[in-house]
Motif scaffolding. Structure first.
Motif, short mmCIF file in Angstrom:
data_model
loop_
_atom_site.label_atom_id
_atom_site.label_comp_id
_atom_site.label_asym_id
_atom_site.label_seq_id
_atom_site.Cartn_x
_atom_site.Cartn_y
_atom_site.Cartn_z
N SER A 15 28.92 46.20 34.36
CA SER A 15 30.23 45.86 33.80
C SER A 15 30.94 44.79 34.62
N VAL A 16 30.33 44.38 35.74
CA VAL A 16 30.89 43.30 36.57
C VAL A 16 30.95 42.01 35.76
N LYS A 17 32.11 41.37 35.73
CA LYS A 17 32.29 40.13 34.98
C LYS A 17 32.37 38.90 35.88
N GLU A 18 32.71 39.10 37.15
CA GLU A 18 32.68 38.03 38.14
C GLU A 18 31.97 38.55 39.37
N MET A 19 30.94 37.84 39.80
CA MET A 19 30.11 38.35 40.90
C MET A 19 30.76 38.08 42.25
N GLY A 20 30.66 39.07 43.12
CA GLY A 20 31.11 38.96 44.50
C GLY A 20 30.40 40.03 45.30
N PHE A 21 30.43 39.93 46.61
CA PHE A 21 29.63 40.80 47.47
C PHE A 21 29.81 42.29 47.17
#
Length: 297
Positions: A154-160
């Motif tokens: 469900s992540v829409k913007e990737m980050g660590f």
């Protein structure tokens, strides 16, 4: 039954004491709590210094939700359920073996204590990563497991911190399938596990970070941000039904079993899954999603 109740109680008290020790003790290198914090800060600083998606905010969409997931899943989740469940399942498995007149030591293929340390760690890492690669494939292929795994996708913007956004059911599946292969090897101490753990956390954080790296020729061995972004792509290739690029730490398995897919620079592709517009946006609703879905069927 009383034995299992004692195991659960001892697991809770033991892990609580361990967690308190981790919080107040900073004089040992394998401190999981502060190790996670240090790794997270360092990878976040790399995101800030070398952003791949330059228009993505430093505090990207769901940054704080994923940060909460990160600490909940690695510390509170263990306190609430995972340690007790793992210890109980291990004892139950040993009891089943005892009925057949066996114990886990009878199943050991070799003991890494009898090997050079580096070789033992390498075998432990390779076997555990391969088992987890296959488990990850199951999370995509089995419908009821996919409903749990949707939390991660469900992540829409990737980050660590997206690395550790997952439903509490996932580590239960991973640990259950990993228990027997690791038990068959045998002979690991806590510091051995810590080395592999920290390496996996570093690679996993980098895979989800806002970084446009593929590590050159090492991309055929290690998973990387340019490869893993395609695992989170909302639009799957036409010839693929379940997913691509299942690697956790190693990309090697995807290249061997032909599940690799990097058609072009995926910097700006849409992330998610079909129908994610209706997927819950907050922690509680995401955790309850698979249960509610089952009740509605």
């Amino acid at each position: 039954m009383e034995k299992y109740i004692d195991i659960i109680k001892n697991s809770y008290s033991g892990y609580w004491n361990y967690l308190k020790h981790e919080l107040i003790s900073i004089n040992h290198w394998d401190n999981y709590f502060y190790g996670l914090i240090i790794i997270s800060i360092l990878v976040w600083l790399l995101e800030i210094a070398f952003p791949w998606r330059k228009n993505q905010s430093i505090f990207r969409k769901d940054f704080w939700l994923d940060t909460f997931y990160m600490f909940f899943n690695f510390f509170l989740l263990n306190l609430i359920i995972l340690i007790a469940l793992s210890n109980t399942a291990a004892e139950f498995f040993n009891d089943i073996l005892s009925i057949a007149g066996l114990n886990i030591s009878n199943l050991q293929l070799f003991d890494v204590d009898n090997m050079p340390k580096a070789l033992g760690l390498f075998i432990f890492f390779i076997i555990s990563d391969f088992v987890q690669w296959n488990t990850h494939r199951l999370l995509h292929r089995v419908p009821w497991l996919w409903n749990f795994h949707k939390v991660h996708h469900s992540v829409k913007e990737m980050g660590f911190a997206a690395h550790l956004r997952y439903h509490w059911m996932e580590p239960i599946v991973y640990k259950s399938l990993l228990y027997i292969p690791i038990a068959i090897i045998g002979g690991f101490d806590a510091q051995d596990v810590a080395i592999v753990y920290f390496f996996a956390i570093i690679v996993g954080h980098l895979n989800h970070a806002n970084l446009g790296w593929d590590y050159g020729f090492l991309k055929y061995v290690f998973n990387n941000p340019k490869m893993h972004i395609w695992h989170h792509a909302k639009e799957l290739p036409k010839h693929v039904r379940y997913g691509v690029n299942y690697g956790l730490t190693l990309s090697l398995w995807d290249y061997i079993f032909k599940t690799n897919h990097i058609p072009h620079d995926g910097r700006d592709i849409e992330l998610g899954f079909k129908g994610d517009e209706q997927f819950p946006k907050d922690f509680i609703e995401q955790e309850l999603y698979p249960i509610k879905l089952k009740n509605e069927v």
